[in-house]
Design an enzyme around this catalytic site. Structure first.
Site: not given
Ligand code: SAH
Length: 347
Positions: A93, A337
């Site tokens: 995606e 996110c």
């Molecule tokens: N693996 C990397 C890249 C993914 S970034 C990382 O962890 O940074 C995606 C972002 O969205 C990250 O900051 C992640 O923690 C956040 N994220 C994941 N699930 C989420 C949710 N349910 N609600 C809000 N943010 C979330």
């Protein structure tokens, strides 16, 4: 039969080398790069200033085709989510996020994710494989084309899609250099952000790259215990070591880091959490992005109320941490996110 190589897996010097190896003038490499990365052609036939002979040779040697677009959803706010099918039927995606002052693409770095954060949809289906540089770049080429249709040139790139970019470090770096290359997409390094869940050796490696890209750290916990619960990666790279690595990165590169911090009701959005962050961030000048938890049905966290969110932000400000609240984009298409989840969409 050998599988043909994707030409987008070749850096500019590699392409130049190939072009001269077949007896062509080296400036042809610049022309090919321009067709692919600036003029967005999807076939060698479209490279009109190359000889027919060279186009034929390139087509015999390499592939250059778009990803299969299996689904495209446009949210009310203009956020557009693409589901691409790869040659081995993996799905990835990619999200286009238009805003007033910038147009951003959120890029996936792996098919699935092995890190299993306890709030993120991407980890639920597990990990399948790393994406190649070409697969990373092609996501951006599609979004660039889409952005152009809306007369909004693509300006920023964030590696915040599915996967952990630092778990696919070499392919990531190769793609980034090609995005940044003035003969390639020519997007400034400062407009490229890589987000990591905290893979310490690669934070150190990035500091040595002499690349001006932005680093974002998904912190989400406020101390070792809370981070252990939310992010299994913390068992390997504990909170204090991560903060020490961040301090080292800032010292060596003289660059700021953006910290991402998820706001989960009664878990990460408490007075105790704010106090712990104050302690952890002593002496660090940084940006902090507060991301209100986007509900994912497999987890039973709750999003804090608006009031709780603002109170938390104000507390951090009082403690000298400059925090901003990230407004979710594309929520109605699960493009926000942590909501990317190719496995489910593929059913
Ligand atoms: N693996 C990397 C890249 C993914 S970034 C990382 O962890 O940074 C995606 C972002 O969205 C990250 O900051 C992640 O923690 C956040 N994220 C994941 N699930 C989420 C949710 N349910 N609600 C809000 N943010 C979330």
């Amino acid at each position: 039969m050998n599988k043909k190589q994707d030409i987008r897996d070749l850096s500019f010097p590699e392409l130049e080398k190939y072009i001269s190896s077949i007896g062509e003038k080296s400036y042809r490499a610049a022309q090919v790069f321009e067709w692919i990365y600036q003029k967005n052609v999807w076939s060698f036939d479209g490279m009109k200033n190359l000889s027919r002979d060279l186009r034929k040779k390139l087509a015999e040697e390499f592939v250059l085709k778009p990803h299969r677009t299996q689904d495209k959803q446009v949210a009310k706010d203009g956020t557009t989510k693409f589901l691409f099918g790869l040659d081995d039927h993996e799905k990835i995606e990619t999200v286009l996020i238009p805003a007033k002052t910038r147009t951003t693409v959120c890029v996936s770095s792996q098919a699935g994710c092995k890190f299993g954060c306890k709030f993120c949809a991407s980890g639920i289906g597990g990990w399948t494989r790393n994406l190649t540089p070409a697969e990373i770049l092609t996501q951006i080429l599609h979004v660039k084309e889409e952005a152009r249709k809306h007369a909004r040139p693509l300006s920023h790139i964030v590696f915040m899609g599915v996967g952990e970019p630092f778990d696919n470090y070499d392919n990531l770096m190769k793609a980034i250099r090609m995005i940044n290359d003035e003969k390639g997409m020519n997007i400034g390094a400062r407009r490229i952000t890589v987000s990591t869940c905290g893979v310490i050796p690669k934070i150190r490696a990035l500091a040595q790259e002499s690349l001006q890209i932005e680093l974002a750290i998904s912190l989400h916990g406020f101390d070792n215990t809370s981070r252990n619960v939310l992010m299994p990666v913390n068992r390997k790279y504990p909170f204090d070591d991560l903060m020490a690595a961040c301090r080292g990165y800032i010292r060596e590169t003289r660059r700021q880091i953006t910290f991402e911090y998820i706001l989960i009701k009664d878990v990460t959005c408490t007075k105790e959490a704010a106090r712990a962050l104050k302690k952890a961030f002593r002496g660090i000048i940084c940006k902090m992005n507060l991301i209100p938890y986007n509900p994912v049905s497999e987890f039973d966290h709750k999003t804090p109320t608006r009031q709780e969110i603002y109170l938390f932000r104000d507390r951090l400000k009082e403690f000298g941490i400059h925090a901003t609240i990230r407004t979710p984009r594309g929520r109605d298409i699960d493009g926000a996110c942590g909501q990317l989840r190719h496995a489910e969409l593929s059913l």
